[in-house]
Design an enzyme around this catalytic site. Structure first.
Site, mmCIF file in Angstrom:
data_model
loop_
_atom_site.group_PDB
_atom_site.id
_atom_site.type_symbol
_atom_site.label_atom_id
_atom_site.label_comp_id
_atom_site.label_asym_id
_atom_site.label_seq_id
_atom_site.Cartn_x
_atom_site.Cartn_y
_atom_site.Cartn_z
ATOM 1 N N HIS A 15 3.899 10.704 7.042
ATOM 2 C CA HIS A 15 5.402 11.819 6.802
ATOM 3 C C HIS A 15 4.577 12.991 7.838
ATOM 4 O O HIS A 15 6.028 12.785 8.063
ATOM 5 C CB HIS A 15 4.822 12.738 5.185
ATOM 6 N N ASP B 150 11.716 13.026 8.980
ATOM 7 C CA ASP B 150 11.507 12.577 7.645
ATOM 8 C C ASP B 150 11.622 13.778 6.362
ATOM 9 O O ASP B 150 11.477 14.024 5.516
ATOM 10 C CB ASP B 150 9.707 11.738 7.561
ATOM 11 N N SER C 73 10.345 17.479 6.658
ATOM 12 C CA SER C 73 9.912 17.348 4.795
ATOM 13 C C SER C 73 11.665 18.100 4.179
ATOM 14 O O SER C 73 12.182 17.600 4.416
ATOM 15 C CB SER C 73 9.168 17.211 4.296
#
Length: 301
Positions: free
Chosen positions: A227, A166, A138
């Site tokens: 995610h 991601d 992230s």
């Protein structure tokens, strides 16, 4: 009340794992130069930095699992960077836009701190930068990119690899290379896309894997689940010989070929050995709902 997500180097903690420190030890900035972990034996080790994202911590369960998988796989020195205060772990919620914007701003500071730590490893402990890999989830993916930019400014060379799990999408959807993870930030940049809502949905790496088309992941009902699946997918790819195969895909323009048509020069296995495959670009990766997740029909690349 506005969340206090102020970045301070003194708040950063490192969870360090190796085969002789399997439960991990905790280091802070003031102890980096005198701890016996960084000895002559460190020179030959492959070093992996793990960098978490918004609201998370360096010892979150997924990173602990990945750390264990890495040291079982090989004699890695794993350094999980805990910047939880700067990531608003104690103050914000997933719906807190102000907290998130502060965390985004802190990613550059954390990236520079990781680059400075890298300089210490390279210059004092003689670790080869070509033996250092960064794995970020992230916001941690973009933080890894900023670290990659900084080590080049320091004229240390390039990291061996950055794996972006991601990479965060909000605030980065229209960013250019200087302001996000980019293909030039390491010798090889591998990206695993698993959420069209919380992650970026464009190519940023040497290889970009769109698992289940980079959209909702099997078994997930919430974007946050998809995610996080990027972390779990990579961990399973490290733990098992099962290959999560990516087949070439031109997004929006074509249907990916079935993996049954894959060859070693056209397709790529997700994971630590991805660089050994010659293919570059965007890849579609089918996935199963349960671990070890790989959907490869027994194909060997």
């Amino acid at each position: 009340m506005s969340p206090d997500c102020t970045f301070n180097e003194k708040d950063i903690v490192f969870y360090v794992y190796s085969r002789d420190k399997r439960d991990g030890i905790i280091l802070k900035k003031e102890t980096l130069t005198n701890y016996d972990l960084f000895t002559k034996s460190t020179i030959s080790k492959q070093v992996v930095f793990l960098i978490h994202g918004f609201l998370s911590t360096g010892n979150n369960e997924n990173f602990v699992a990945m750390s264990k998988a890495l040291i079982e796989k090989d004699d890695f020195l794993v350094i999980s960077v805990d910047w939880k205060k700067g990531a608003c772990n104690a103050f914000a919620s997933t719906k807190d836009a102000l907290g998130y914007s502060k965390a985004v701003g802190n990613t550059r500071h954390v990236g520079k701190f990781v680059a400075d730590f890298t300089k210490l490893l390279v210059e004092k402990y003689k670790v080869l930068i070509s033996n250092i890999r960064l794995i970020g989830h992230s916001l941690g993916a973009h933080t890894s990119g900023f670290a990659g930019k900084e080590v080049q400014k320091l004229k240390l060379g390039k990291y061996k690899e950055i794996i972006g799990l991601d990479p965060a999408g909000p605030y980065f959807h229209r960013s250019d290379c200087p302001d996000r993870l980019c293909v030039t930030d390491a010798e090889y940049v591998q990206v695993i896309h698993t959420s069209i809502i919380l992650g970026v949905y464009y190519n940023v790496g040497s290889v970009d894997f769109y698992v289940n088309y980079g959209k909702n992941q099997p078994g997930c009902n919430e974007p946050s689940c998809s995610h996080t699946k990027a972390v779990k997918y990579l961990t399973e790819c490290i733990k098992h010989e099962c290959c999560l195969i990516g087949t070439p895909w031109k997004k929006y323009f074509s249907t990916p070929k079935p993996i049954s048509q894959c060859r070693g020069d056209t397709c790529v296995c997700v994971g630590l050995n991805a660089k050994s495959y010659p293919a570059r670009g965007a890849f579609y990766a089918p996935v199963e709902a349960n671990a070890p997740y790989c959907h490869n029909e027994g194909i060997k690349l």
